[in-house]
Design an enzyme around this catalytic site. Structure first.
Site, PDB file in Angstrom:
ATOM      1  N   HIS A  67      65.215 -30.090  -0.721  1.00 18.24           N
ATOM      2  CA  HIS A  67      65.754 -31.396  -1.109  1.00 18.24           C
ATOM      3  C   HIS A  67      66.517 -32.018   0.054  1.00 18.24           C
ATOM      4  CE1 HIS A  67      69.004 -28.494  -2.419  1.00 18.24           C
ATOM      5  NE2 HIS A  67      69.702 -29.309  -1.670  1.00 18.24           N
ATOM      6  N   GLU A  83      68.818 -34.998  -3.898  1.00 17.88           N
ATOM      7  CA  GLU A  83      70.046 -34.510  -4.555  1.00 17.88           C
ATOM      8  C   GLU A  83      71.155 -35.525  -4.359  1.00 17.88           C
ATOM      9  OE1 GLU A  83      71.732 -31.096  -2.664  1.00 17.88           O
ATOM     10  OE2 GLU A  83      73.123 -30.686  -4.290  1.00 17.88           O
ATOM     11  N   HIS A 141      66.374 -42.028   7.454  1.00 11.04           N
ATOM     12  CA  HIS A 141      65.926 -42.632   6.192  1.00 11.04           C
ATOM     13  C   HIS A 141      65.237 -41.598   5.311  1.00 11.04           C
ATOM     14  CE1 HIS A 141      62.489 -43.258   9.073  1.00 11.04           C
ATOM     15  NE2 HIS A 141      61.841 -42.708   8.076  1.00 11.04           N
ATOM     16  N   GLU A 189      62.474 -45.906   3.424  1.00  8.79           N
ATOM     17  CA  GLU A 189      61.214 -46.391   4.007  1.00  8.79           C
ATOM     18  C   GLU A 189      60.125 -46.304   2.958  1.00  8.79           C
ATOM     19  OE1 GLU A 189      59.393 -43.864   7.037  1.00  8.79           O
ATOM     20  OE2 GLU A 189      58.899 -45.647   8.176  1.00  8.79           O
TER      21      GLU A 189
END
Ligand SMILES: C[C@@H](O)C(=O)SC[C@H](NC(=O)CC[C@H](N)C(=O)O)C(=O)NCC(=O)O
Ligand code: NI
Length: 146
Positions: free
Chosen positions: A5, A62, A80, A123
């Site tokens: 994550h 998360e 990003h 993005e």
């Protein structure tokens, strides 16, 4: 090693879930409240991963909410979060209709950037080949930075 994550800190749970879930279509897969540490963790999966039953294997986002508010400033070392979309024009138009600023419009039919309520750059990339250039996107100027 398997990528699990990416964690970002958020200032407001409702604003963050409205952005990531209502606007970007992500799904909450689990939440942890930590009384001792005074924070909440909320794990989100991309809609495609959740719908295909892969949320337990796909990279998650998360969200960390600290109950005692902190000022978060973005370091240039973080760039990003990137998501693939089926139709970059339809996605950007829907986001505009929902009040989201498209900081970098998809002039090339392929890539766009927006920002989360906490200033995290997101993005959006067209799945597969770039779409034909089309107005108004082809001549739309950038809005600020991303
Ligand atoms: C569950 C696992 O994926 C975690 O990331 S727990 C890591 C832990 N998070 C916290 O303590 C959240 C509250 C803390 N005040 C914070 O803002 O991070 C942790 O060690 N965090 C430190 C970090 O730099 O990530
Ligand atoms: Ni984590």
């Amino acid at each position: 090693m398997r990528y699990l994550h990416t964690m970002v800190r958020i200032a407001d749970i409702d604003a963050a879930l409205d952005f990531y879930c209502n606007k970007l279509g992500m799904k909450e897969v689990r939440r942890q409240e930590n009384e001792q540490g005074r924070f909440t963790l909320i794990f989100l999966a991309a809609a495609h991963d959740e719908a295909s039953g892969r949320a337990d294997k796909a990279p998650l986002l998360e969200l960390t909410y600290n109950w005692d508010s902190e000022a978060y400033s973005g370091g240039r070392n973080f760039g990003h979060l990137a998501y693939e979309v089926d139709d970059i024009y339809e996605t950007c138009q829907r986001l505009v209709d929902q009040g989201v600023t498209i900081n970098r419009p998809p002039r090339d039919g392929y890539m766009a950037f927006i920002k989360s309520p906490d200033g995290i750059s997101i993005e959006l990339l067209q799945k597969g080949a770039a779409k034909e250039k089309a107005e108004p996107w082809a001549s739309m100027p950038n809005t600020g930075s991303w």
